[in-house]
Design an enzyme around this catalytic site. Structure first.
Site, mmCIF file in Angstrom:
data_model
loop_
_atom_site.group_PDB
_atom_site.id
_atom_site.type_symbol
_atom_site.label_atom_id
_atom_site.label_comp_id
_atom_site.label_asym_id
_atom_site.label_seq_id
_atom_site.Cartn_x
_atom_site.Cartn_y
_atom_site.Cartn_z
ATOM 1 N N ASP A 199 0.858 -1.180 0.000
ATOM 2 C CA ASP A 199 0.000 0.000 0.000
ATOM 3 C C ASP A 199 0.896 1.232 0.000
ATOM 4 O O ASP A 199 2.109 1.130 0.206
ATOM 5 C CB ASP A 199 -0.991 -0.012 1.168
ATOM 6 C CG ASP A 199 -0.333 0.122 2.531
ATOM 7 O OD1 ASP A 199 0.856 -0.257 2.664
ATOM 8 O OD2 ASP A 199 -0.998 0.593 3.467
ATOM 9 N N TYR A 227 3.057 4.674 0.725
ATOM 10 C CA TYR A 227 3.736 5.253 1.888
ATOM 11 C C TYR A 227 2.742 6.119 2.657
ATOM 12 O O TYR A 227 1.939 6.839 2.062
ATOM 13 C CB TYR A 227 4.902 6.127 1.437
ATOM 14 C CG TYR A 227 6.049 5.396 0.781
ATOM 15 C CD1 TYR A 227 6.732 4.372 1.435
ATOM 16 C CD2 TYR A 227 6.496 5.775 -0.481
ATOM 17 C CE1 TYR A 227 7.801 3.732 0.847
ATOM 18 C CE2 TYR A 227 7.576 5.140 -1.088
ATOM 19 C CZ TYR A 227 8.228 4.110 -0.413
ATOM 20 O OH TYR A 227 9.297 3.481 -1.010
ATOM 21 N N PHE A 241 6.763 2.198 -4.188
ATOM 22 C CA PHE A 241 8.168 2.399 -3.798
ATOM 23 C C PHE A 241 8.727 3.771 -4.175
ATOM 24 O O PHE A 241 9.819 4.123 -3.750
ATOM 25 C CB PHE A 241 9.081 1.292 -4.365
ATOM 26 C CG PHE A 241 8.793 -0.070 -3.811
ATOM 27 C CD1 PHE A 241 9.097 -0.379 -2.497
ATOM 28 C CD2 PHE A 241 8.196 -1.040 -4.592
ATOM 29 C CE1 PHE A 241 8.813 -1.635 -1.966
ATOM 30 C CE2 PHE A 241 7.902 -2.300 -4.075
ATOM 31 C CZ PHE A 241 8.217 -2.594 -2.757
ATOM 32 N N HIS A 299 10.802 -9.190 0.782
ATOM 33 C CA HIS A 299 10.552 -7.753 0.637
ATOM 34 C C HIS A 299 11.839 -6.969 0.930
ATOM 35 O O HIS A 299 12.638 -7.380 1.768
ATOM 36 C CB HIS A 299 9.435 -7.335 1.607
ATOM 37 C CG HIS A 299 8.851 -6.001 1.305
ATOM 38 N ND1 HIS A 299 9.415 -4.828 1.771
ATOM 39 C CD2 HIS A 299 7.774 -5.641 0.582
ATOM 40 C CE1 HIS A 299 8.687 -3.805 1.347
ATOM 41 N NE2 HIS A 299 7.686 -4.268 0.618
#
Length: 224
Positions: A64, A66, A77, A186
């Site tokens: 989701d 930031y 990202f 991740h």
């Protein structure tokens, strides 16, 4: 929410008529009117706007947006040029340097990737300020699942980069033999040392694109 206006519109249009989307739209509009929500409403669908369906070569799935002030702008990202680079992206840049030799830039603005055909898609497209995962389960997952199914149906090579369990849960929808799936932990500081570092997703992606006669991605984000 701004309308999707490029070639994503036709295949996604059936979603807008479904009951879940009506509920999602109502919920998101209420949230924007009563709380601080990221990204800005005009940026919600930037992943689709920046990377038309016919141009998608690579898909990077995030979770989701930031949730810090001024960070999210609709591409997973990525942050706006004047925002401090978040820890996950710091690790992505480290792997990028070690994998293909890119220098680590002074910003986290990834629109250059998006404009080359890298779809930077979160599975959830909005979030309350300072509350990670706060819009999980309100309907975005169903909408982005539809987008992933549309991508799976494309009759051309596409690379899926799945970092972390939430992204890897989408693998069940990906069964097109022309496509390549790359999985790794991740890049967050919590899990990056469990196999993200050294996974070489960027060189593997370009090798696959090149082997299929496609133009490779210039991964270097320049200093500003």
């Amino acid at each position: 929410m701004p309308p999707i206006s490029n070639d994503w519109l036709v295949p996604l249009k059936p979603e807008f008529k479904k009951p879940y989307y009506a509920n999602l739209y109502k919920k998101v509009m209420e949230e924007y009117q009563t709380r601080l929500i990221f990204p800005a409403a005009d940026d919600i669908f930037n992943a689709f706007a920046f990377t038309p369906l016919e141009q998608v070569k690579v898909v990077i799935l995030g979770q989701d947006p930031y949730h810090g002030d001024g960070q999210a702008h609709g591409l997973c990202f990525s942050v706006k040029p004047d925002v401090e680079i978040p820890p996950s992206l710091v690790n992505i840049y480290q792997e990028l340097r070690d994998d293909v030799g890119c220098y680590v830039p002074n910003n986290g603005h990834l629109t250059k990737w998006a404009k080359q055909g890298v779809l930077l898609l979160n599975t959830v497209l909005t979030v309350r300020a300072h509350q990670a995962n706060s819009h999980r389960g309100i309907g975005w997952e169903e909408f982005t699942d539809a987008a992933i199914r549309i991508l799976n149906q494309q009759d051309r090579p596409i690379v899926y980069i799945l970092w972390g369990r939430p992204a890897q849960m989408k693998k069940a929808m990906l069964n097109n033999p022309k496509h390549l799936i790359l999985e790794a932990p991740h890049p967050s500081p919590l899990s990056s040392y469990r196999g993200f570092f050294g996974s070489k997703p960027f060189s593997k992606t370009n090798a696959f694109l090149k082997s299929n006669g496609m133009e490779t991605i210039d991964w270097q984000i320049e200093n500003i």
